[in-house]
Motif scaffolding. Structure first.
Motif, PDB file in Angstrom:
ATOM      1  N   GLY A   1      -1.593   5.722 -13.182  1.00 53.85           N
ATOM      2  CA  GLY A   1      -0.800   5.545 -12.157  1.00 53.85           C
ATOM      3  C   GLY A   1      -1.616   5.767 -10.848  1.00 53.85           C
ATOM      4  O   GLY A   1      -1.378   4.808  -9.904  1.00 53.85           O
ATOM      5  N   VAL A   2      -2.477   6.790 -10.797  1.00 52.66           N
ATOM      6  CA  VAL A   2      -3.467   6.924  -9.490  1.00 52.66           C
ATOM      7  C   VAL A   2      -4.283   5.653  -9.676  1.00 52.66           C
ATOM      8  O   VAL A   2      -4.581   5.159  -8.381  1.00 52.66           O
ATOM      9  CB  VAL A   2      -4.076   8.286  -9.625  1.00 52.66           C
ATOM     10  N   ALA A   3      -4.768   5.225 -10.851  1.00 53.21           N
ATOM     11  CA  ALA A   3      -5.819   4.080 -10.663  1.00 53.21           C
ATOM     12  C   ALA A   3      -5.026   3.046 -10.481  1.00 53.21           C
ATOM     13  O   ALA A   3      -6.075   2.314  -9.760  1.00 53.21           O
ATOM     14  CB  ALA A   3      -6.693   4.069 -12.013  1.00 53.21           C
ATOM     15  N   ILE A   4      -4.123   2.617 -10.974  1.00 56.62           N
ATOM     16  CA  ILE A   4      -3.512   1.454 -10.404  1.00 56.62           C
ATOM     17  C   ILE A   4      -3.092   1.402  -9.157  1.00 56.62           C
ATOM     18  O   ILE A   4      -3.008   0.400  -8.378  1.00 56.62           O
ATOM     19  CB  ILE A   4      -2.095   1.198 -11.327  1.00 56.62           C
ATOM     20  N   ALA A   5      -2.551   2.638  -8.569  1.00 57.94           N
ATOM     21  CA  ALA A   5      -2.138   2.397  -7.055  1.00 57.94           C
ATOM     22  C   ALA A   5      -3.409   2.211  -6.305  1.00 57.94           C
ATOM     23  O   ALA A   5      -3.520   1.730  -5.099  1.00 57.94           O
ATOM     24  CB  ALA A   5      -1.633   3.906  -6.987  1.00 57.94           C
TER      25      ALA A   5
ATOM     26  N   ILE B   1       1.057  -1.118   0.084  1.00 54.14           N
ATOM     27  CA  ILE B   1       0.029  -0.151   0.180  1.00 54.14           C
ATOM     28  C   ILE B   1       0.842   1.221   0.162  1.00 54.14           C
ATOM     29  O   ILE B   1       1.999   1.248   0.734  1.00 54.14           O
ATOM     30  CB  ILE B   1      -0.938  -0.002   1.201  1.00 54.14           C
ATOM     31  N   GLY B   2       0.569   2.083  -0.812  1.00 59.62           N
ATOM     32  CA  GLY B   2       1.233   3.511  -1.108  1.00 59.62           C
ATOM     33  C   GLY B   2       2.248   3.568  -2.241  1.00 59.62           C
ATOM     34  O   GLY B   2       3.008   4.469  -2.362  1.00 59.62           O
ATOM     35  N   ARG B   3       2.246   2.356  -2.696  1.00 48.79           N
ATOM     36  CA  ARG B   3       3.246   2.348  -3.843  1.00 48.79           C
ATOM     37  C   ARG B   3       2.915   3.182  -5.149  1.00 48.79           C
ATOM     38  O   ARG B   3       1.555   3.379  -5.109  1.00 48.79           O
ATOM     39  CB  ARG B   3       3.338   0.908  -4.505  1.00 48.79           C
ATOM     40  N   GLN B   4       3.878   3.984  -5.690  1.00 53.11           N
ATOM     41  CA  GLN B   4       3.569   4.852  -6.811  1.00 53.11           C
ATOM     42  C   GLN B   4       4.052   4.299  -7.866  1.00 53.11           C
ATOM     43  O   GLN B   4       4.998   3.411  -8.038  1.00 53.11           O
ATOM     44  CB  GLN B   4       4.427   6.264  -6.456  1.00 53.11           C
ATOM     45  N   TYR B   5       3.346   4.688  -9.053  1.00 52.54           N
ATOM     46  CA  TYR B   5       3.552   4.109 -10.494  1.00 52.54           C
ATOM     47  C   TYR B   5       3.858   5.298 -11.372  1.00 52.54           C
ATOM     48  O   TYR B   5       3.104   5.710 -12.359  1.00 52.54           O
ATOM     49  CB  TYR B   5       2.240   3.561 -10.953  1.00 52.54           C
TER      50      TYR B   5
END
Length: 374
Positions: free
Chosen positions: A24-28, A12-16
């Protein structure tokens, strides 16, 4: 006899940052969605507990808001959750776990096991032996103490650890945080639930990696599951059932184009792209203008449907056909240049001539399209 869910590596909290911002926001966000799904599955399957084998958080420095959102996502299951730290969120003197406690974010039904311990749930018929990481890397087997740990007679023994089972995973992984391959046997465990390997993996009948519940990379090692574990009796092999939790499907495609039918095959494949696909596509080979135009149209359409589509066409050469060149109506000096380049294609400078012809043809085609649009 007990039944439970085994999961790990939520990150949780991983950035893409390799993706466009909205992707990236949707995948996180899907990682939190996976936790909501886990809570739902735990309730639907009437489990006695959910075991989380480390790397709940991706880093120690996730925002306070992220910590609060994570524990809120777990509220759909009101039974016991047992969480241990992994290498990404080790139980340091000051850690993401100490911040969670200061924030009063941890619900009463969630047990943070920050030190090695035996947690007994006698009414449910099991005891959990934990091996949390208290630093990012260790070179001793933290599950070794399981061998001599006592539990009340009649209780199912479950181990929970985070690390690399020696001799099972790839050689480059078998280094820090080692775990003996026979630990379930030597510690008399009915089940050993592990984290660190991000794919679903059976080590032996009693030892499993659950993998991450939501894929986060292009490695095809079966991510996107939680394990439903049912122990029918002491000494009986557990029944382990993978339950799907993943939202997104990650894939890498490579496709070679030599003739128009090769492009047709790729276009048909792109037509099946859905909104849960995260794709990297590399196209190699050669194509004329008509084929390239059809391919670009299919790519544009697929990109609009996919969660993320990254395309590399750098190895696809434009080789204009006679019809392409005729349609460009290049005369005078440009016609002479095109004719010269086509002659050079049959000589020692064929590669350079083909590349130059492709660039020139592409420029002329773009100019012609702009004139039409005007």
């Amino acid at each position: 006899m007990p039944r439970f869910l085994h999961t790990a590596d939520w990150q949780i909290g991983r950035q893409y940052n390799q993706f466009a911002v909205d992707d990236g926001v949707a995948i996180a966000e899907a990682r939190l969605g996976a936790v909501v799904t886990l809570a739902r599955l735990a309730t639907e399957n009437h489990v006695d507990a959910v075991f989380v084998a480390g790397d709940v958080f991706d880093t120690q420095t996730v925002a306070d808001k992220t910590i609060l959102r994570l524990f809120n996502a777990m509220r759909g299951y009101t039974g016991p959750w047992i969480l241990i730290p992994g290498n990404h969120d080790a139980a340091l003197a000051e850690s993401v776990w100490t911040r969670a406690e200061r924030l009063n974010a941890v619900p009463a039904n969630v047990r943070l096991s920050l030190v090695p311990e035996v947690i007994a749930y006698e009414s449910a018929g099991f005891a959990v032996l934990t091996a949390p990481l208290t630093q990012r890397h260790t070179y001793n087997d933290l599950t070794e103490w399981f061998d001599t740990a006592d539990t009340a007679p009649g209780l199912v023994r479950v181990g929970l650890g985070h690390g690399a089972v020696q001799g099972i995973l790839a050689a480059e992984i078998d280094s820090a945080n080692p775990i003996a391959p026979d630990r379930a046997s030597t510690a008399r465990l009915d089940y050993l639930g592990l984290g660190d390997w991000h794919g679903l993996k059976r080590v032996d009948a009693r030892t499993w990696y659950s993998g991450t519940p939501e894929a986060e990379r292009f490695r095809g090692n079966e991510p996107g599951y939680v394990l439903l574990v049912e122990v029918d009796g002491l000494g009986i092999e557990p029944r382990v059932t993978p339950l799907q939790t993943g939202r997104f499907e990650w894939a890498q495609w490579e496709h070679a184009v030599g003739v128009p039918s090769d492009a047709d095959e790729l276009i048909d494949r792109l037509a099946g792209v859905q909104d849960n696909h995260v794709l990297e596509l590399v196209v190699r080979g050669q194509a004329d203008l008509n084929t390239l135009g059809r391919l670009n149209g299919a790519l544009t359409s697929a990109e609009a449907r996919a969660r993320s589509l990254s395309v590399d066409l750098s190895a696809l050469r434009l080789i204009p056909s006679d019809a392409d060149i005729s349609a460009l109506r290049a005369d005078g000096y440009l016609g002479d240049v095109i004719s010269t380049l086509r002659d050079l294609q049959s000589g020692t400078d064929a590669a350079v001539a083909t590349h130059a012809l492709g660039i020139l043809t592409s420029i002329l085609a773009d100019r012609q399209a702009s004139e039409v649009n005007v």
